[in-house]
Design a protein around this motif. Structure first.
Motif, mmCIF file in Angstrom:
data_model
loop_
_atom_site.group_PDB
_atom_site.id
_atom_site.type_symbol
_atom_site.label_atom_id
_atom_site.label_comp_id
_atom_site.label_asym_id
_atom_site.label_seq_id
_atom_site.Cartn_x
_atom_site.Cartn_y
_atom_site.Cartn_z
ATOM 1 N N VAL A 75 -4.125 -0.507 -2.301
ATOM 2 C CA VAL A 75 -3.611 -0.376 -0.956
ATOM 3 C C VAL A 75 -4.534 -0.408 0.150
ATOM 4 C CG1 VAL A 75 -1.461 -0.027 0.692
ATOM 5 C CG2 VAL A 75 -1.324 0.042 -1.569
ATOM 6 N N PRO A 76 -5.055 -1.413 0.776
ATOM 7 C CA PRO A 76 -6.265 -1.043 1.637
ATOM 8 C C PRO A 76 -5.573 -0.303 3.069
ATOM 9 C CG PRO A 76 -5.794 -3.163 1.714
ATOM 10 C CD PRO A 76 -5.004 -2.825 0.703
ATOM 11 N N ASP A 77 -4.408 -0.986 3.685
ATOM 12 C CA ASP A 77 -4.051 -0.290 4.921
ATOM 13 C C ASP A 77 -2.559 0.088 4.556
ATOM 14 O OD1 ASP A 77 -3.068 -1.696 8.085
ATOM 15 O OD2 ASP A 77 -3.561 0.388 7.484
ATOM 16 N N THR A 78 -2.428 1.336 4.708
ATOM 17 C CA THR A 78 -1.079 1.894 4.625
ATOM 18 C C THR A 78 -0.439 2.097 5.943
ATOM 19 O OG1 THR A 78 -1.827 4.196 4.818
ATOM 20 C CG2 THR A 78 -1.804 3.345 2.685
ATOM 21 N N GLN A 79 -0.825 1.421 6.819
ATOM 22 C CA GLN A 79 0.018 1.619 8.034
ATOM 23 C C GLN A 79 1.278 0.861 8.110
ATOM 24 O OE1 GLN A 79 -0.445 3.626 11.021
ATOM 25 N NE2 GLN A 79 -2.429 4.409 9.834
ATOM 26 N N ARG A 80 1.032 -0.368 7.637
ATOM 27 C CA ARG A 80 2.346 -1.053 7.528
ATOM 28 C C ARG A 80 3.050 -0.962 6.181
ATOM 29 N NH1 ARG A 80 0.339 -6.810 9.840
ATOM 30 N NH2 ARG A 80 -0.483 -6.157 11.726
ATOM 31 N N ILE A 81 4.497 -0.895 6.638
ATOM 32 C CA ILE A 81 5.332 -0.913 5.377
ATOM 33 C C ILE A 81 6.412 -1.708 5.572
ATOM 34 C CG2 ILE A 81 6.685 1.053 6.363
ATOM 35 C CD1 ILE A 81 6.279 2.611 3.540
ATOM 36 N N PHE A 82 6.925 -2.313 4.304
ATOM 37 C CA PHE A 82 7.997 -3.280 4.394
ATOM 38 C C PHE A 82 9.332 -2.529 3.819
ATOM 39 C CE2 PHE A 82 5.990 -7.487 5.728
ATOM 40 C CZ PHE A 82 4.861 -6.944 5.658
ATOM 41 N N VAL A 83 10.252 -2.372 4.803
ATOM 42 C CA VAL A 83 11.576 -1.719 4.073
ATOM 43 C C VAL A 83 12.679 -2.760 3.903
ATOM 44 C CG1 VAL A 83 13.046 0.279 4.414
ATOM 45 C CG2 VAL A 83 10.668 0.261 5.369
ATOM 46 N N ASP A 84 13.183 -2.398 2.731
ATOM 47 C CA ASP A 84 14.428 -3.259 2.343
ATOM 48 C C ASP A 84 15.610 -2.814 3.251
ATOM 49 O OD1 ASP A 84 16.722 -3.238 -0.342
ATOM 50 O OD2 ASP A 84 16.549 -4.638 1.206
ATOM 51 N N VAL A 85 15.920 -3.891 4.237
ATOM 52 C CA VAL A 85 17.121 -3.384 5.109
ATOM 53 C C VAL A 85 18.386 -4.023 4.852
ATOM 54 C CG1 VAL A 85 15.553 -3.211 7.040
ATOM 55 C CG2 VAL A 85 16.788 -5.332 6.598
ATOM 56 N N GLY A 86 18.380 -4.348 3.656
ATOM 57 C CA GLY A 86 19.818 -5.124 3.082
ATOM 58 C C GLY A 86 19.786 -6.617 3.207
ATOM 59 N N LEU A 87 20.609 -6.992 2.323
ATOM 60 C CA LEU A 87 21.024 -8.688 2.434
ATOM 61 C C LEU A 87 19.448 -9.287 1.931
ATOM 62 C CD1 LEU A 87 23.284 -8.970 5.387
ATOM 63 C CD2 LEU A 87 23.882 -8.857 3.060
ATOM 64 N N GLY A 88 18.633 -8.649 1.169
ATOM 65 C CA GLY A 88 17.546 -9.409 0.762
ATOM 66 C C GLY A 88 16.363 -9.438 1.910
ATOM 67 N N PHE A 89 16.408 -8.760 2.950
ATOM 68 C CA PHE A 89 15.430 -8.808 3.817
ATOM 69 C C PHE A 89 14.654 -7.645 3.956
ATOM 70 C CE2 PHE A 89 16.108 -12.475 6.488
ATOM 71 C CZ PHE A 89 17.384 -12.862 6.092
ATOM 72 N N HIS A 90 13.367 -7.448 4.024
ATOM 73 C CA HIS A 90 12.267 -6.447 4.262
ATOM 74 C C HIS A 90 11.631 -6.606 5.752
ATOM 75 C CE1 HIS A 90 13.098 -6.773 0.060
ATOM 76 N NE2 HIS A 90 12.641 -5.551 -0.014
ATOM 77 N N VAL A 91 11.502 -5.411 6.320
ATOM 78 C CA VAL A 91 11.123 -5.431 7.792
ATOM 79 C C VAL A 91 10.016 -4.748 7.846
ATOM 80 C CG1 VAL A 91 11.844 -4.915 10.164
ATOM 81 C CG2 VAL A 91 13.589 -5.776 8.589
ATOM 82 N N GLU A 92 9.072 -5.170 8.474
ATOM 83 C CA GLU A 92 7.582 -4.565 8.615
ATOM 84 C C GLU A 92 7.712 -3.513 9.760
ATOM 85 O OE1 GLU A 92 4.761 -7.575 9.468
ATOM 86 O OE2 GLU A 92 3.061 -5.749 9.527
ATOM 87 N N PHE A 93 7.470 -2.322 9.261
ATOM 88 C CA PHE A 93 7.591 -1.008 9.985
ATOM 89 C C PHE A 93 6.299 -0.265 10.032
ATOM 90 C CE2 PHE A 93 11.852 -1.200 11.216
ATOM 91 C CZ PHE A 93 12.827 -1.261 9.980
ATOM 92 N N THR A 94 6.185 0.147 11.078
ATOM 93 C CA THR A 94 4.992 1.427 11.077
ATOM 94 C C THR A 94 5.799 2.626 10.697
ATOM 95 O OG1 THR A 94 5.503 2.080 13.361
ATOM 96 C CG2 THR A 94 3.936 0.432 13.240
ATOM 97 N N TRP A 95 4.999 3.566 10.266
ATOM 98 C CA TRP A 95 5.266 4.848 9.936
ATOM 99 C C TRP A 95 6.717 5.559 10.415
ATOM 100 C CZ3 TRP A 95 0.221 7.660 8.294
ATOM 101 C CH2 TRP A 95 -0.304 7.019 7.131
ATOM 102 N N SER A 96 6.235 5.565 11.827
ATOM 103 C CA SER A 96 7.346 6.325 12.656
ATOM 104 C C SER A 96 8.837 5.436 12.697
ATOM 105 C CB SER A 96 6.953 6.453 14.108
ATOM 106 O OG SER A 96 6.303 5.340 14.495
#
Lengths: 151, 401
Positions: A75-96
């Motif tokens: 994983v080169p860049d860990t700043q972005r993280i995709f989180v499962d928000v339900g209903l099959g969607f993953h949203v791109e988040f920063t850490w905060s």
């Protein structure tokens, strides 16, 4: 009279066994699921906090390809993280953002758990009620006979 | 018709396999079957996963890097890349891992697939057995519901003898064959004993061939062997006339004829049966027939001979008749009936009469019975149970005619 009582007792018992107990089991299972989800999100939160603390930018992991066959991944860049928000969607988040989302999610889960706990409690109460009724039905004739003997 | 004392049991299938229990058993088998089916599905899933993984592992080394979403826990992903695309870490079990190349990993996975398939085959065999069980239970349940009845017949020595006389065809049932088979082993031993005993008697006959004086013995012997009409003849002849030899000879001839005619009867009846039932005794049949005829003559001589006690003669007679019956019906009962007679080598006349009673119906002549009112009394005095055998004898006589 006794036959009627017997029938009633049987009906109550059947009600308990067929409806209340399965409902109880079901409710407990649902609650456990939510407990698991809660745990997942709390683990995720801990990990993200860890990453933030150590300022980890890149990551090397072993990815499970299936049947416990692993492959190295980077994983080169860990700043972005995709989180499962339900209903099959993953949203791109920063850490905060991710941490905020996780806390929101946690609240929702807690509310769900409370609901299930209430449901379970009510089912348990119903079961106890029916048992008491059965006990009454069975005890009253005994008491009468006892009184008869006393006389 | 003699009383067919064929003991039998009639059991309804429903009593042997109660309908409820059969249904319960069927349910249990069905449950097991469904369990096995679930296991089978699971195994098939594993096999499918395995094959897809093999395909993936074969494709990955095609590229240096693969852009993927790397999972972070269960609810988050990181964008990333797969590196070292030819290095695989495979779990061997018990927390043992190994680093392998793509080819080696494929081999490992193929071996895993083979073991899974063998498990599936074993499970299939188990399921087939369960299915057979279930079908059996279902059929028995339906049969029990219909009210099928299982009939088993057992043969007794007395009953089979009489039955053989009356109609050997009647007893053409599998139970008879069963009885034969059951008694086969014991029969062999008894048969050997019987043959040896008969050989001894033959020797005695040959030795005493010249002695034809003891008519009293003959009379007693004849009395003892009441089932044979010849007895009456002989006793009558012995008591009434002095020409014992002639009368005895006539009696012998008559007896012979009767025996042989009865033999023919039996043979006619039992030709078809004997093939089936006496397969075990194929070797013995001709021997028996020969021995029958031989012994018949010997026994008749025995009648005339002296110094022979009642028992062996009666036994010989009885054995002869029984052997005839063997030809007609089944060997086992007669042999069994004969064996105890041998054992009673030194017993009272009453025992003989009992044995003769068992042997009843082989050869009878009405006229003799009628004329023998006086003799009959003597005989009855000698034979306490003598009166009884007459009836079946006469009945048989009626049948024959």
């Amino acid at each position: 009279m006794d036959s009627l009582r017997q029938e009633k007792v049987q009906k109550f018992e059947e009600f308990v066994d067929r409806r209340l107990k399965p409902d109880l089991v079901h409710a407990i299972a649902e609650r456990d699921k939510i407990f698991d989800q809660q745990k997942i999100f709390s683990d995720l939160r801990k990990n993200i906090e860890n990453l933030e603390k150590n300022s980890v930018t890149s990551l090397r992991t072993l990815v499970n390809l299936g049947s416990e066959v692993y492959m190295q991944a980077e994983v080169p860049d860990t700043q972005r993280i995709f989180v499962d928000v339900g209903l099959g969607f993953h949203v791109e988040f920063t850490w905060s953002e991710a941490l905020k989302f996780i806390s929101l999610r946690k609240e929702k889960l807690e509310r769900q758990i409370e609901e299930y706990t209430r449901l379970i409690a009510s089912i348990k109460a119903q079961i106890k009620l029916v048992c008491e009724g059965i006990r009454e039905l069975l005890q009253i004739p005994e008491e009468k006979t006892v009184e008869g003997r006393v006389f | 018709m003699g009383k067919s004392e064929v003991k039998g049991t009639v059991t309804s299938l429903s009593s042997m396999f109660p309908a409820e229990e059969v249904q319960k058993a069927a349910k249990m088998v069905e449950e097991k079957l469904s369990e096995k089916q679930n296991e089978m599905n699971q195994l098939k899933e594993f096999i499918a996963n395995n094959t897809s993984l093999i395909n993936l592992v074969q494709k990955l080394p095609d590229e240096l890097h693969h852009d993927i979403m790397v999972p972070f826990g269960k609810a988050a992903f990181f964008p990333g890349r797969l590196i070292h695309t030819n290095e695989f870490l495979v779990l061997l079990g018990e927390s043992y891992y190994t680093e392998r190349t793509a080819k080696q990993t494929v081999e490992i996975l193929k071996r895993r697939g083979k073991s899974l398939e063998s498990k599936v085959d074993a499970l299939k065999a188990v399921m087939q057995d369960l299915k057979a069980e279930a079908s059996f239970f279902d059929s028995t349940a339906s049969e029990a519901a219909e009210g099928l009845v299982e009939i088993r017949e057992y043969e007794e020595d007395n009953s089979t003898e009489r039955a053989s006389q009356s109609g050997s065809l009647e007893l053409e049932t599998p139970s008879v064959a069963e009885a034969d088979n059951k008694m086969g082993a014991s029969e062999d031993d008894e048969y050997a004993r019987i043959m040896s005993r008969l050989e001894e008697l033959e020797k005695e006959e040959l030795a005493a061939e010249d002695n034809e004086e003891n008519l009293e013995d003959e009379d007693e012997d004849a009395n003892a062997v009441e089932s044979d009409g010849n007895e009456d003849e002989l006793t009558k002849a012995a008591e009434g006339d002095g020409d014992e030899d002639e009368l005895t000879k006539a009696a012998f001839h008559r007896k012979k004829d009767e025996c042989y005619s009865y033999l023919d009867h039996g043979q006619r009846y039992s030709e078809s049966q004997s093939r089936k039932q006496l397969q075990q005794f194929n070797g013995k049949e001709p021997i028996e027939e020969m021995s029958n005829k031989y012994k018949h003559q010997d026994l008749t001589k025995q009648f005339a001979s002296t110094g022979l006690t009642e028992e062996p003669v009666t036994k010989g007679e009885i054995s002869h008749g029984q052997i005839i019956q063997q030809d007609t019906q089944t060997l086992s009962p007669s042999i069994n009936a004969f064996a105890p007679f041998e054992k009673k080598s030194v017993q009272t006349s009453k025992s003989e009469f009992d044995s003769s009673k068992a042997f009843t119906g082989s050869i009878v002549e009405h006229t003799q019975n009628l004329d023998k009112s006086s003799v009959g009394t003597n005989m009855t005095s000698l034979q306490s149970s003598g009166s009884q055998p007459w009836k079946p004898v006469s009945r048989f006589k009626m049948q024959r005619k």
